[in-house]
Design a protein around this motif. Structure first.
Motif, PDB file in Angstrom:
ATOM      1  N   ASN A 127       0.826  -1.207   0.000  1.00  0.00           N
ATOM      2  CA  ASN A 127       0.000   0.000   0.000  1.00  0.00           C
ATOM      3  C   ASN A 127       0.863   1.260   0.000  1.00  0.00           C
ATOM      4  OD1 ASN A 127      -2.372  -1.491   0.037  1.00  0.00           O
ATOM      5  ND2 ASN A 127      -2.515  -1.503   2.267  1.00  0.00           N
ATOM      6  N   GLU A 128       1.931   1.244   0.795  1.00  0.00           N
ATOM      7  CA  GLU A 128       2.824   2.399   0.856  1.00  0.00           C
ATOM      8  C   GLU A 128       3.509   2.627  -0.487  1.00  0.00           C
ATOM      9  OE1 GLU A 128       5.553   1.981   4.057  1.00  0.00           O
ATOM     10  OE2 GLU A 128       4.028   2.202   5.616  1.00  0.00           O
TER      11      GLU A 128
ATOM     12  N   GLN B   2       6.146  10.957   2.856  1.00  0.00           N
ATOM     13  CA  GLN B   2       5.928   9.510   2.716  1.00  0.00           C
ATOM     14  C   GLN B   2       7.239   8.745   2.886  1.00  0.00           C
ATOM     15  OE1 GLN B   2       4.036   9.785  -1.169  1.00  0.00           O
ATOM     16  NE2 GLN B   2       2.082   9.120  -0.324  1.00  0.00           N
ATOM     17  N   VAL B   3       8.309   9.275   2.311  1.00  0.00           N
ATOM     18  CA  VAL B   3       9.610   8.618   2.431  1.00  0.00           C
ATOM     19  C   VAL B   3      10.106   8.675   3.869  1.00  0.00           C
ATOM     20  CG1 VAL B   3      12.042   8.738   1.744  1.00  0.00           C
ATOM     21  CG2 VAL B   3      10.241   9.053   0.035  1.00  0.00           C
ATOM     22  N   ARG B   4       9.852   9.830   4.530  1.00  0.00           N
ATOM     23  CA  ARG B   4      10.350  10.015   5.893  1.00  0.00           C
ATOM     24  C   ARG B   4       9.571   9.203   6.913  1.00  0.00           C
ATOM     25  NH1 ARG B   4       9.626  15.084   6.184  1.00  0.00           N
ATOM     26  NH2 ARG B   4       7.671  15.070   7.345  1.00  0.00           N
ATOM     27  N   GLU B   5       8.242   9.143   6.759  1.00  0.00           N
ATOM     28  CA  GLU B   5       7.399   8.553   7.790  1.00  0.00           C
ATOM     29  C   GLU B   5       6.997   7.108   7.504  1.00  0.00           C
ATOM     30  OE1 GLU B   5       4.109  11.188   7.997  1.00  0.00           O
ATOM     31  OE2 GLU B   5       5.307  12.930   8.628  1.00  0.00           O
TER      32      GLU B   5
ATOM     33  N   ARG C 107      11.853   2.864   3.632  1.00  0.00           N
ATOM     34  CA  ARG C 107      12.851   3.923   3.491  1.00  0.00           C
ATOM     35  C   ARG C 107      14.054   3.345   2.761  1.00  0.00           C
ATOM     36  NH1 ARG C 107      11.658   4.278   9.123  1.00  0.00           N
ATOM     37  NH2 ARG C 107      10.229   5.972   9.593  1.00  0.00           N
ATOM     38  N   SER C 108      14.366   3.894   1.616  1.00  0.00           N
ATOM     39  CA  SER C 108      15.507   3.389   0.859  1.00  0.00           C
ATOM     40  C   SER C 108      16.213   4.529   0.165  1.00  0.00           C
ATOM     41  CB  SER C 108      15.055   2.352  -0.183  1.00  0.00           C
ATOM     42  OG  SER C 108      14.369   3.005  -1.250  1.00  0.00           O
TER      43      SER C 108
ATOM     44  N   ILE D 213      16.822  10.406   7.790  1.00  0.00           N
ATOM     45  CA  ILE D 213      17.038   9.048   7.294  1.00  0.00           C
ATOM     46  C   ILE D 213      18.425   8.548   7.694  1.00  0.00           C
ATOM     47  CG2 ILE D 213      17.290   7.652   5.204  1.00  0.00           C
ATOM     48  CD1 ILE D 213      15.127   9.386   3.935  1.00  0.00           C
ATOM     49  N   SER D 214      19.414   9.446   7.607  1.00  0.00           N
ATOM     50  CA  SER D 214      20.783   9.069   7.980  1.00  0.00           C
ATOM     51  C   SER D 214      20.857   8.693   9.457  1.00  0.00           C
ATOM     52  CB  SER D 214      21.739  10.221   7.674  1.00  0.00           C
ATOM     53  OG  SER D 214      23.051   9.915   8.104  1.00  0.00           O
TER      54      SER D 214
END
Length: 284
Positions: free
Chosen positions: A45-46, A110-113, A117-118, A181-182
């Motif tokens: 879904n994400e 969306q990428v952060r939460e 995460r890639s 992310i880091s």
């Protein structure tokens, strides 16, 4: 592919349950499969949501390019309708650039939460931000060309001014996301190790009555912080060493060096640290 993975997991778990012969193990296997299915569905879904946002942004850029082409054709023509045609196209560009900015900000969240995460998604967001910045530069160039033809469009000034602010905000947000992310990635791979004598380990509540790390008040500051991806060799500085924490066999070697002192080499970090983020070694 996902169904094949689930069937394979089911087969392994069912076989294991049959061999043990314990009551309730089949139900436990079903529960594990259901849990795995939920995790896979969540990630699906994400990913679908993120790709939908990405495709909408790409479509927005395509429409912007179409309006830019209309402006180019209009400014090359003549007649009273020329400024009106340019104004209409610039209005469309302004609205779509603003909408794309909002969508890129959404994709950043969306990428952060999200759980997915890639580095690839991070690069994708950076690429879209760069594309928005390039469009802003093209609009600035367009304004210069129109002014040279004595065509002044107020909407164009407004569009460029807003985009300058928007791109700056996106760059700042991208920098924050990269840092977040880091930090998350670093924290995910952070582990702790300690080696000491029985007396030292007892004094720090790490080893008590044959048990290791059983008390909540063990001294965490006595441990050395490490990165599992980097720190794969630990010199124990002792001719006697015993690993007290549990780590899977075959993921490490414990051998003496030329001075007969033990060195722990971790050959499979991910699996070695999968059971515990803490490593305790007793030395003499």
């Amino acid at each position: 592919m996902k169904k094949i993975i689930l069937f394979a997991v089911a087969a392994v778990l069912t076989a294991s349950c049959t061999q043990t012969g314990k009551n309730g193990t089949v139900q436990q296997a079903d529960e594990r499969i259901d849990s795995l299915q939920r995790v896979l569905d969540q990630k699906d879904n994400e990913l679908n949501d993120m790709m939908g946002t990405f495709n909408e942004i790409q479509e927005g850029f395509r429409l912007i390019e179409a309006d830019e082409e209309k402006v180019s054709l209009a400014k090359a023509g003549e007649g009273a309708s020329q400024p009106a045609q340019i104004r209409e196209s610039m209005k469309n560009i302004q609205e779509r650039m603003k909408h794309n900015k909002e969508l890129i900000a959404k994709l950043q969240r969306q990428v952060r939460e999200g759980s997915t995460r890639s580095a690839e998604f991070k690069k994708m967001v950076e690429s879209l931000t760069k594309e928005l910045e390039d469009k802003n530069n093209e609009l600035q160039q367009l304004r210069t060309e129109l002014e040279q033809k004595n065509i002044h469009i107020a909407e164009l000034d407004q569009t460029v001014a807003e985009l300058n602010t928007n791109v700056t905000e996106l760059k700042e947000e991208a920098a924050k996301n990269a840092e977040t992310i880091s930090n998350q990635d670093k924290e995910l791979h952070t582990v702790y190790y300690v080696f000491g004598t029985k007396k030292e380990l007892k004094a720090n509540n790490i080893y008590q009555s044959g048990d290791v790390l059983k008390k909540d008040n063990f001294n965490k500051n006595y441990f050395t912080k490490a990165d599992m991806r980097v720190d794969k060799e630990i010199k124990l500085c002792s001719k006697s060493a015993k690993i007290l924490t549990t780590h899977p066999a075959g993921t490490y070697t414990l051998q003496q060096d030329a001075q007969k002192q033990y060195v722990l080499r971790i050959t499979n970090p991910e699996k070695f640290w999968s059971t515990s983020k803490y490593l305790v070694v007793m030395v003499k």
